[in-house]
Design a protein around this motif. Structure first.
Motif, PDB file in Angstrom:
ATOM      1  N   PHE A 157       0.691  -1.270  -0.046  1.00  0.00           N
ATOM      2  CA  PHE A 157      -0.042  -0.038  -0.147  1.00  0.00           C
ATOM      3  C   PHE A 157       0.934   1.070   0.112  1.00  0.00           C
ATOM      4  N   TYR A 158       1.913   1.041   0.809  1.00  0.00           N
ATOM      5  CA  TYR A 158       2.844   2.306   1.093  1.00  0.00           C
ATOM      6  C   TYR A 158       3.491   2.749  -0.326  1.00  0.00           C
ATOM      7  N   LYS A 159       3.663   1.739  -1.169  1.00  0.00           N
ATOM      8  CA  LYS A 159       4.533   2.138  -2.361  1.00  0.00           C
ATOM      9  C   LYS A 159       3.870   3.035  -3.303  1.00  0.00           C
TER      10      LYS A 159
ATOM     11  N   ALA B  59       4.447   1.297  10.071  1.00  0.00           N
ATOM     12  CA  ALA B  59       5.027   0.164   9.371  1.00  0.00           C
ATOM     13  C   ALA B  59       5.374  -0.894  10.115  1.00  0.00           C
ATOM     14  N   ALA B  60       5.936  -0.715  11.427  1.00  0.00           N
ATOM     15  CA  ALA B  60       6.245  -1.691  12.400  1.00  0.00           C
ATOM     16  C   ALA B  60       4.668  -2.491  12.847  1.00  0.00           C
ATOM     17  N   VAL B  61       3.747  -1.721  13.219  1.00  0.00           N
ATOM     18  CA  VAL B  61       2.557  -2.332  13.489  1.00  0.00           C
ATOM     19  C   VAL B  61       1.793  -3.163  12.423  1.00  0.00           C
TER      20      VAL B  61
ATOM     21  N   ALA C 296       1.217  -7.020  12.494  1.00  0.00           N
ATOM     22  CA  ALA C 296      -0.016  -7.637  12.228  1.00  0.00           C
ATOM     23  C   ALA C 296      -0.186  -8.653  11.048  1.00  0.00           C
ATOM     24  N   LYS C 297       0.614  -8.421   9.928  1.00  0.00           N
ATOM     25  CA  LYS C 297       0.848  -9.081   9.035  1.00  0.00           C
ATOM     26  C   LYS C 297       1.614 -10.597   9.435  1.00  0.00           C
ATOM     27  N   LEU C 298       2.660 -10.576  10.302  1.00  0.00           N
ATOM     28  CA  LEU C 298       2.986 -11.774  10.643  1.00  0.00           C
ATOM     29  C   LEU C 298       2.092 -12.530  11.696  1.00  0.00           C
TER      30      LEU C 298
ATOM     31  N   LYS D 278       7.215   2.779  26.027  1.00  0.00           N
ATOM     32  CA  LYS D 278       7.262   3.874  25.025  1.00  0.00           C
ATOM     33  C   LYS D 278       6.695   3.240  23.528  1.00  0.00           C
ATOM     34  N   GLY D 279       7.579   2.077  23.453  1.00  0.00           N
ATOM     35  CA  GLY D 279       7.070   1.313  22.102  1.00  0.00           C
ATOM     36  C   GLY D 279       5.532   1.229  22.148  1.00  0.00           C
ATOM     37  N   MET D 280       4.967   0.333  23.080  1.00  0.00           N
ATOM     38  CA  MET D 280       3.628   0.217  23.362  1.00  0.00           C
ATOM     39  C   MET D 280       2.930   1.303  23.170  1.00  0.00           C
TER      40      MET D 280
ATOM     41  N   ALA E  54       0.960  -5.188  19.091  1.00  0.00           N
ATOM     42  CA  ALA E  54       1.705  -5.088  17.753  1.00  0.00           C
ATOM     43  C   ALA E  54       3.052  -4.209  17.598  1.00  0.00           C
ATOM     44  N   GLN E  55       3.002  -3.330  18.092  1.00  0.00           N
ATOM     45  CA  GLN E  55       3.973  -2.191  18.245  1.00  0.00           C
ATOM     46  C   GLN E  55       5.186  -2.753  19.332  1.00  0.00           C
ATOM     47  N   ASN E  56       4.641  -3.062  20.210  1.00  0.00           N
ATOM     48  CA  ASN E  56       5.906  -3.648  21.200  1.00  0.00           C
ATOM     49  C   ASN E  56       6.314  -4.965  20.664  1.00  0.00           C
TER      50      ASN E  56
ATOM     51  N   ALA F  60       8.893  -3.708  17.837  1.00  0.00           N
ATOM     52  CA  ALA F  60      10.072  -3.197  18.412  1.00  0.00           C
ATOM     53  C   ALA F  60      11.117  -4.058  18.647  1.00  0.00           C
ATOM     54  N   LEU F  61      10.612  -5.261  19.382  1.00  0.00           N
ATOM     55  CA  LEU F  61      11.405  -6.306  20.058  1.00  0.00           C
ATOM     56  C   LEU F  61      12.029  -7.114  18.931  1.00  0.00           C
ATOM     57  N   ARG F  62      11.040  -7.344  17.906  1.00  0.00           N
ATOM     58  CA  ARG F  62      11.703  -8.213  16.918  1.00  0.00           C
ATOM     59  C   ARG F  62      12.776  -7.648  16.128  1.00  0.00           C
ATOM     60  N   ALA F  63      12.615  -6.336  15.681  1.00  0.00           N
ATOM     61  CA  ALA F  63      13.408  -5.692  15.201  1.00  0.00           C
ATOM     62  C   ALA F  63      14.781  -5.370  16.057  1.00  0.00           C
ATOM     63  N   LEU F  64      14.819  -5.165  17.255  1.00  0.00           N
ATOM     64  CA  LEU F  64      15.797  -4.994  18.111  1.00  0.00           C
ATOM     65  C   LEU F  64      16.583  -6.352  18.272  1.00  0.00           C
TER      66      LEU F  64
HETATM   67  C1  LIG Z   1      10.129  -0.821   9.534  1.00  0.00           C
HETATM   68  C2  LIG Z   1       9.884  -2.502   9.518  1.00  0.00           C
HETATM   69  C3  LIG Z   1       8.307  -2.895   9.234  1.00  0.00           C
HETATM   70  C4  LIG Z   1      10.662  -2.527   8.123  1.00  0.00           C
HETATM   71  O1  LIG Z   1      10.702  -3.943   7.858  1.00  0.00           O
HETATM   72  P1  LIG Z   1      11.063  -4.768   6.483  1.00  0.00           P
HETATM   73  O2  LIG Z   1      11.379  -6.217   6.790  1.00  0.00           O
HETATM   74  O3  LIG Z   1      11.937  -3.923   5.695  1.00  0.00           O
HETATM   75  O4  LIG Z   1       9.506  -4.881   5.894  1.00  0.00           O
HETATM   76  P2  LIG Z   1       9.169  -5.510   4.467  1.00  0.00           P
HETATM   77  O5  LIG Z   1       9.518  -4.299   3.338  1.00  0.00           O
HETATM   78  O6  LIG Z   1       9.466  -6.946   4.341  1.00  0.00           O
HETATM   79  O7  LIG Z   1       7.616  -5.114   4.719  1.00  0.00           O
HETATM   80  C5  LIG Z   1       6.691  -5.767   5.549  1.00  0.00           C
HETATM   81  C6  LIG Z   1       5.512  -5.202   5.920  1.00  0.00           C
HETATM   82  O8  LIG Z   1       5.966  -4.167   6.757  1.00  0.00           O
HETATM   83  C7  LIG Z   1       5.230  -3.100   6.382  1.00  0.00           C
HETATM   84  N1  LIG Z   1       5.886  -2.134   5.887  1.00  0.00           N
HETATM   85  C8  LIG Z   1       7.228  -2.117   5.530  1.00  0.00           C
HETATM   86  N2  LIG Z   1       7.599  -1.019   5.154  1.00  0.00           N
HETATM   87  C9  LIG Z   1       6.602  -0.011   5.162  1.00  0.00           C
HETATM   88  C10 LIG Z   1       6.615   1.251   4.841  1.00  0.00           C
HETATM   89  N3  LIG Z   1       7.352   2.037   4.334  1.00  0.00           N
HETATM   90  N4  LIG Z   1       5.218   1.907   4.964  1.00  0.00           N
HETATM   91  C11 LIG Z   1       4.170   0.995   5.478  1.00  0.00           C
HETATM   92  N5  LIG Z   1       4.357  -0.260   5.583  1.00  0.00           N
HETATM   93  C12 LIG Z   1       5.483  -0.786   5.665  1.00  0.00           C
HETATM   94  C13 LIG Z   1       4.153  -3.381   5.538  1.00  0.00           C
HETATM   95  O9  LIG Z   1       2.975  -4.137   6.190  1.00  0.00           O
HETATM   96  C14 LIG Z   1       4.842  -4.606   4.928  1.00  0.00           C
HETATM   97  O10 LIG Z   1       4.018  -5.537   4.381  1.00  0.00           O
HETATM   98  P3  LIG Z   1       2.867  -5.424   3.207  1.00  0.00           P
HETATM   99  O11 LIG Z   1       1.702  -4.769   3.918  1.00  0.00           O
HETATM  100  O12 LIG Z   1       3.320  -4.534   2.297  1.00  0.00           O
HETATM  101  O13 LIG Z   1       2.573  -6.796   2.532  1.00  0.00           O
HETATM  102  C15 LIG Z   1      10.814  -3.117  10.410  1.00  0.00           C
HETATM  103  O14 LIG Z   1      12.282  -2.905  10.347  1.00  0.00           O
HETATM  104  C16 LIG Z   1      10.263  -2.792  11.922  1.00  0.00           C
HETATM  105  O15 LIG Z   1       9.116  -3.421  12.221  1.00  0.00           O
HETATM  106  N6  LIG Z   1      11.089  -2.100  12.647  1.00  0.00           N
HETATM  107  C17 LIG Z   1      10.735  -1.748  13.866  1.00  0.00           C
HETATM  108  C18 LIG Z   1      10.285  -0.295  13.880  1.00  0.00           C
HETATM  109  C19 LIG Z   1       9.742   0.363  15.376  1.00  0.00           C
HETATM  110  O16 LIG Z   1       9.382  -0.143  16.028  1.00  0.00           O
HETATM  111  N7  LIG Z   1       9.375   1.517  14.942  1.00  0.00           N
HETATM  112  C20 LIG Z   1       9.030   2.196  16.328  1.00  0.00           C
HETATM  113  C21 LIG Z   1       9.954   3.661  16.765  1.00  0.00           C
HETATM  114  S1  LIG Z   1      11.205   3.171  17.214  1.00  0.00           S
HETATM  115  C22 LIG Z   1      10.854   3.342  18.842  1.00  0.00           C
HETATM  116  O17 LIG Z   1      10.632   4.496  19.588  1.00  0.00           O
HETATM  117  C23 LIG Z   1      10.149   2.230  19.869  1.00  0.00           C
HETATM  118  C24 LIG Z   1      11.495   1.353  20.373  1.00  0.00           C
HETATM  119  C25 LIG Z   1      12.132   0.457  19.398  1.00  0.00           C
HETATM  120  O18 LIG Z   1      12.358   2.077  21.073  1.00  0.00           O
HETATM  121  C26 LIG Z   1      10.777   0.517  21.652  1.00  0.00           C
HETATM  122  C27 LIG Z   1      11.802  -0.378  22.173  1.00  0.00           C
HETATM  123  O19 LIG Z   1      12.843   0.039  22.486  1.00  0.00           O
HETATM  124  O20 LIG Z   1      11.432  -1.654  22.481  1.00  0.00           O
END
Ligand SMILES: CC(C)(COP(=O)([O-])OP(=O)([O-])OC[C@H]1O[C@@H](n2cnc3c(N)ncnc32)[C@H](O)[C@@H]1OP(=O)([O-])[O-])[C@@H](O)C(=O)NCCC(=O)NCCSC(=O)C[C@@](C)(O)CC(=O)[O-]
Ligand SMILES: NC(=O)C1=CN([C@@H]2O[C@H](COP(=O)(O)OP(=O)(O)OC[C@H]3O[C@@H](n4cnc5c(N)ncnc54)[C@H](OP(=O)(O)O)[C@@H]3O)[C@@H](O)[C@H]2O)C=CC1
Length: 473
Positions: free
Chosen positions: A9-11, A86-88, A92-94, A277-279, A402-404, A407-411
């Motif tokens: 969708f985002y593309k 993007a994260a949530v 949700a997709k997973l 904060k993530g949540m 979802a957001q929590n 964030a953990l998965r990415a971390l």
């Molecule tokens: C960012 C991703 C999802 C990329 O992850 P990726 O593997 O590059 O994603 P992808 O390109 O494989 O896409 C997978 C799905 O992600 C979504 N997606 C992917 N890209 C986009 C985009 N541009 N716009 C909208 N949606 C997007 C979208 O749903 C897409 O599937 P689709 O729906 O297309 O079939 C991943 O790296 C991630 O989940 N990162 C976590 C980011 C995060 O948590 N951000 C919150 C801010 S950081 C923070 O403040 C919280 C924290 C981290 O400090 C909390 C904590 O410490 O616990």
């Protein structure tokens, strides 16, 4: 809603995204106009607050892929932070493989109104006896004065009280001050309930003064709605976890790394603050988009975390919960035992899949406050199509989990910066001074090619200057 899955969708450019939304949701062209252009709504916003001088726009996006309690949702989120949506959506997709998010609740839309009785001419014990013996009459008085909430099967349900003995050490007077705190449990149905409960407390205060032969100081809603709690749960299979890391890690490894990240937060206040904060990235964004009081939500969730750890410290609180007729025994135990530092839990089930749980109080409305005044909030509620507060709060809880999880998965795999900073790149291009779409796009694309650790404002500035220099040659 047919499906909330809108792949890539985002593309699409903005206009195409709005067209896709029209095709896949309950919104119509007028709704898209409402969320795109608030300029002609100034008079409405001028009525909402004092000294209004303008409108502060926050980007409004949609989270995709959500299934909550077997229903598909496209979820509006108002946030200025990149990568949250993007994260949530990814989380949700997973989770779709396992049916998405399942949210249970106490099902009780009760919030607490508090009365603080002081300067009593009789003992606090006697005052407590007078008030407790009068509780049915007090609830009846409230429901008679505010009949419409009662007619909705809401209104004052129950009352309890607690003696507070304050020793005035700081005044060195060594006097022991006695207060009687009265708690009214008010069912506010589909509203958040603050205004109505405050009116009820101000109405009943004079009667309380007579019963305690003293004065009432505070008469106000509590922002700790322990009756209105929601438990969100989701399962991420080992398969989807492994695939999410592009097979860099096994599903079992990711599950165990997430559990260790959660255990860190459970045992360290500094980490817990960021975990939470993530949540709240998720919960606050849906709260703002739907015109709900996000300050109240923040206060409730952080207070609940502290409260459940501190119940034993405040005399009588534990007994109050055990005596509370509105809770089932199971709910009482859940409240008393919810002593997690992060209001979340992560563990592996018998298949080794990762289970995530989140347990939060949420007092929100689908009526009242700005939900029906802010035209953008009204549109967002139309998109969500929640029939009551319970359903809307279930969506909030699912997005928080979802957001929590995301964030953990990415971390624990690629690190937070890879995804976050890539999505932050266009903000950096703007901060560096890129003047138009072409410059922003050029700087963003060149930033994408950098390592996550090199994606910074100084790099963006360098790239912008190089683009301009090459243009001038
Ligand atoms: C960012 C991703 C999802 C990329 O992850 P990726 O593997 O590059 O994603 P992808 O390109 O494989 O896409 C997978 C799905 O992600 C979504 N997606 C992917 N890209 C986009 C985009 N541009 N716009 C909208 N949606 C997007 C979208 O749903 C897409 O599937 P689709 O729906 O297309 O079939 C991943 O790296 C991630 O989940 N990162 C976590 C980011 C995060 O948590 N951000 C919150 C801010 S950081 C923070 O403040 C919280 C924290 C981290 O400090 C909390 C904590 O410490 O616990
Ligand atoms: N967090 C806090 O401590 C405080 C928050 N606030 C603000 O208060 C607002 C929320 O207060 P709230 O009382 O909910 O909002 P409102 O004052 O807007 O009132 C909601 C009203 O909606 C009516 N209503 C219609 N249908 C329903 C229904 N199905 N279920 C319940 N009520 C219904 C009821 O009025 P009727 O019964 O007359 O029909 C109810 O009182 C928010 O804007 C919040 O920011 C204000 C003070 C403190």
């Amino acid at each position: 809603m047919k499906t909330s899955q809108l792949p890539a969708f985002y593309k699409n450019p903005l206009q195409k995204r709005q067209e896709i939304l029209l095709e896949n949701s309950t919104l119509d062209k007028n709704d898209i106009e409402t969320i795109s252009n608030t300029k002609n709504k100034t008079e409405i916003f001028d009525k909402m607050i004092e000294n209004m001088i303008g409108i502060f726009p926050i980007p409004l996006g949609i989270a995709t892929n959500f299934i909550v309690n077997k229903k598909e949702y496209i979820i509006p989120m108002a946030t200025e932070e990149s990568s949250v949506i993007a994260a949530v959506s990814f989380a949700a997709k997973l989770a779709r493989n396992s049916g998405g998010f399942f949210v249970t609740s106490t099902g009780i839309d009760v919030v607490i109104g508090q009365i603080q009785a002081i300067e009593m001419k009789i003992s606090a014990e006697e005052a407590k006896k007078n008030v407790d013996s009068y509780q049915e009459k007090l609830c009846l008085m409230i429901n008679t004065k505010f009949p419409k909430m009662y007619e909705r099967n809401g209104g004052a349900k129950y009352m309890t009280s607690r003696i507070l003995t304050i020793s005035d050490d700081f005044q060195k007077s060594q006097t022991r001050k006695e207060m009687l705190i009265i708690y009214f449990m008010i069912d506010v149905k589909d509203a958040m309930g603050a205004n109505i409960v405050n009116s009820m407390m101000e109405f009943i205060a004079p009667t309380i003064e007579t019963l305690v032969q003293g004065n009432v100081l505070l008469k106000i809603i509590s922002n700790l709605p322990i009756h209105r709690t929601f438990t969100a749960k989701a399962v991420w299979t080992k398969q989807v976890l492994q695939e999410s890391s592009k097979n860099k890690y096994s599903g079992d490894e990711i599950a165990q790394r997430i559990i260790q990240a959660w255990q860190f937060a459970e045992n360290d206040p500094f980490r817990a603050a960021t975990h939470l904060k993530g949540m709240m990235n998720g919960i606050d964004s849906v709260c703002i988009a739907t015109g709900n009081d996000f300050r109240s939500i923040e206060s409730a969730i952080h207070s609940f975390r502290k409260y459940s750890l501190e119940i034993p410290r405040f005399s009588g609180l534990e007994q109050m919960i055990l005596d509370d007729i509105l809770f089932t025994d199971l709910q009482k135990q859940e409240i008393l035992n919810s002593r997690t530092n992060t209001l979340t839990k992560y563990y592996q089930n018998n298949n080794g899949d990762l289970v995530g749980e989140l347990f939060v109080p949420l007092s929100i409305g689908v009526v009242g406050g700005a939900t029906k005044v802010n035209p953008v909030a009204q549109t967002c509620l139309k998109l969500l199509d929640c029939k009551n507060s319970q359903e809307l709060a279930s969506v909030f809880a699912a997005v928080g989990l979802a957001q929590n999880f995301a964030a953990l998965r990415a971390l624990v795999t690629e690190g937070i910066q890879k995804g976050h900073m890539k999505l932050h790149a266009s903000n950096l291009a703007i901060m560096a001074g890129a003047q138009n779409n072409q410059e922003i796009e050029q700087v963003t694309q060149l930033l994408y090619q950098k390592n996550p650790s090199e994606i910074s404002l100084s790099t963006a500035t360098l790239i912008l200057n190089q683009i301009r220099e090459s243009f001038e040659k």
